[in-house]
Design a protein around this motif. Sequence first.
Motif, mmCIF file in Angstrom:
data_model
loop_
_atom_site.group_PDB
_atom_site.id
_atom_site.type_symbol
_atom_site.label_atom_id
_atom_site.label_comp_id
_atom_site.label_asym_id
_atom_site.label_seq_id
_atom_site.Cartn_x
_atom_site.Cartn_y
_atom_site.Cartn_z
ATOM 1 N N ALA A 229 0.853 -1.144 0.104
ATOM 2 C CA ALA A 229 -0.013 -0.026 -0.090
ATOM 3 C C ALA A 229 0.857 1.307 -0.165
ATOM 4 N N LYS A 375 -11.366 3.526 11.107
ATOM 5 C CA LYS A 375 -11.427 4.671 10.002
ATOM 6 C C LYS A 375 -11.628 5.903 10.695
ATOM 7 N N GLU A 380 -7.148 6.024 5.022
ATOM 8 C CA GLU A 380 -7.852 4.956 4.120
ATOM 9 C C GLU A 380 -7.663 3.619 4.813
ATOM 10 N N TYR A 382 -7.867 -0.725 3.994
ATOM 11 C CA TYR A 382 -7.941 -1.753 2.879
ATOM 12 C C TYR A 382 -8.070 -3.019 3.741
ATOM 13 N N THR A 397 -3.738 3.362 6.166
ATOM 14 C CA THR A 397 -2.515 4.404 5.987
ATOM 15 C C THR A 397 -2.943 5.807 6.432
ATOM 16 N N LYS A 400 -3.765 9.268 1.451
ATOM 17 C CA LYS A 400 -4.463 8.574 0.614
ATOM 18 C C LYS A 400 -3.683 8.083 -0.231
ATOM 19 N N ASN A 403 -5.707 3.526 -5.475
ATOM 20 C CA ASN A 403 -5.883 2.177 -5.785
ATOM 21 C C ASN A 403 -4.380 1.491 -5.598
ATOM 22 N N VAL A 404 -4.419 0.562 -4.715
ATOM 23 C CA VAL A 404 -2.915 -0.102 -4.354
ATOM 24 C C VAL A 404 -2.819 -1.072 -5.437
ATOM 25 N N ARG A 429 -8.405 -4.862 -1.327
ATOM 26 C CA ARG A 429 -9.627 -4.153 -1.628
ATOM 27 C C ARG A 429 -9.858 -2.986 -0.547
ATOM 28 N N LYS A 430 -10.442 -1.946 -0.950
ATOM 29 C CA LYS A 430 -10.699 -0.816 -0.266
ATOM 30 C C LYS A 430 -12.048 -0.868 0.515
ATOM 31 N N SER A 432 -14.778 1.211 2.221
ATOM 32 C CA SER A 432 -15.149 2.822 2.166
ATOM 33 C C SER A 432 -16.406 2.920 3.233
ATOM 34 N N ASP A 436 -19.299 -2.604 2.971
ATOM 35 C CA ASP A 436 -18.158 -3.495 2.444
ATOM 36 C C ASP A 436 -17.747 -4.349 3.552
#
Length: 445
Positions: A229, A375, A380, A382, A397, A400, A403-404, A429-430, A432, A436
């Motif tokens: 990442a 969060k 961000e 993942y 992280t 920002k 997309n890793v 995958r993120k 958000s 999810d």
Amino acid sequence: MSLDPSTFATLVPSRYITFTLPYHQDHHLQISVLDSLSADAASSSTAAMWVPHGRECDWIFSTFSGHLQLLLSCPTTHPLSRLILIGNLPSYSHPTSYNSTLYPSSSTPLRQNLAPLLSALAPKLDGEIHEVPVLIYEDEVVKSSILEICEGPCVGQLLIENVELEYDGVKEFRRRLRFKRTPNFVQTQMRIYPKNGYKLENLDDMEFELDKGVLVQPYLSPMVAGISAISQFLEGRIRPKALCLGVGGGALLGFLNAHLNFEVVGVEEDEVVIEVAKKYFGLENDELVHLFAEDGIEYVQNFAKNVSEESMFDVIMVDLDSSDVALGVCAPPVQFVRKSVLMAVREVLCEEGVVVINTIPSSKLFYERLICEIKDVFEELYEIDVGNGENFVLIATQLKVGNVSDANDGVFLNKLKQVVSRSYIESIRKISKTADVQASYFMRG
């Protein structure tokens, strides 16, 4: 002392009864009955399990914590309310070496002869007697050789063993570390290979060498993949720094240092575990690997009070599990899921840094809470689904990073792809929103 058969007619949450039963002349059986922590008569499900011959003394089959995890993980249609374990009377008071070829499996006639006993030990629902299914415990362990059993002031009794495994006819040897408080969970394992080849049949007589070039613990490679990442920020860094909360046998620390050129700080609450890692798993304490016997959460909180820019970490690996037996295997511990702790983690992390957390959710609610707390603190978040039905790896992280999976290949990322499977990097995958999280959790099974 005799037991009243009516004792077992009802479910009592967390009740645990062990007794010995005479069976054919001088032969005795060990019987254990465990009701789940939330035993519900309305949705009762009971199963019995045969203890593998020769493994009666293994903590998996001889302790409350081992039985509890068996109950929680039994492959049944409905969650079990009661588990009945049946095995030979243990001849030792502690785990011993094991060789499956010396112990034939339980015979069908024996199971049939005990059918009335199983009916008597099953809870009575509306006055009806239900047939109790008998489960067979199976794993890949063919042989085991106990190297040492010792005790640490924080983790309690721990066991180091060499095991021979067999997958589809292919043999493999590993060295393992297990704790008595969670005996079904392998804390650390490393691949080993015989110095003298396969000439000796007795595992106790074989000498082994450690294979430090591969991570065999299922979630460790995904944890290392999580570093991708921030791969763009690590380009050109000669010696990035990593903090590992939780050392175990030290496989992750040694891998980060040897294969990705990290300077590593490892924090483990129990000094005995660190000594075991040095003695049996090849962990070294030198100018690039620094080991501290402290509580990991307290270490971070204290470090955050006097942190400087030069002492910050590029990567923080969190591999802490709960010591609460009632929760079964759960990671990270609930003490970690506090905003004050996560803020301290953020304080000791450099601006372009990443936190990678091994998680074994005890429930959907716990996982959602963990996600929400992270969060709130980090920019961000993942996720990697390890794919073993237990572990998720969370990657948080400071900045920002987009997309890793679209990160441009550089020297560090190419090196990373050489030592861990690209599939883990590509599966990041993120997360958000809460939906999810729910989708991820329910996709596990």
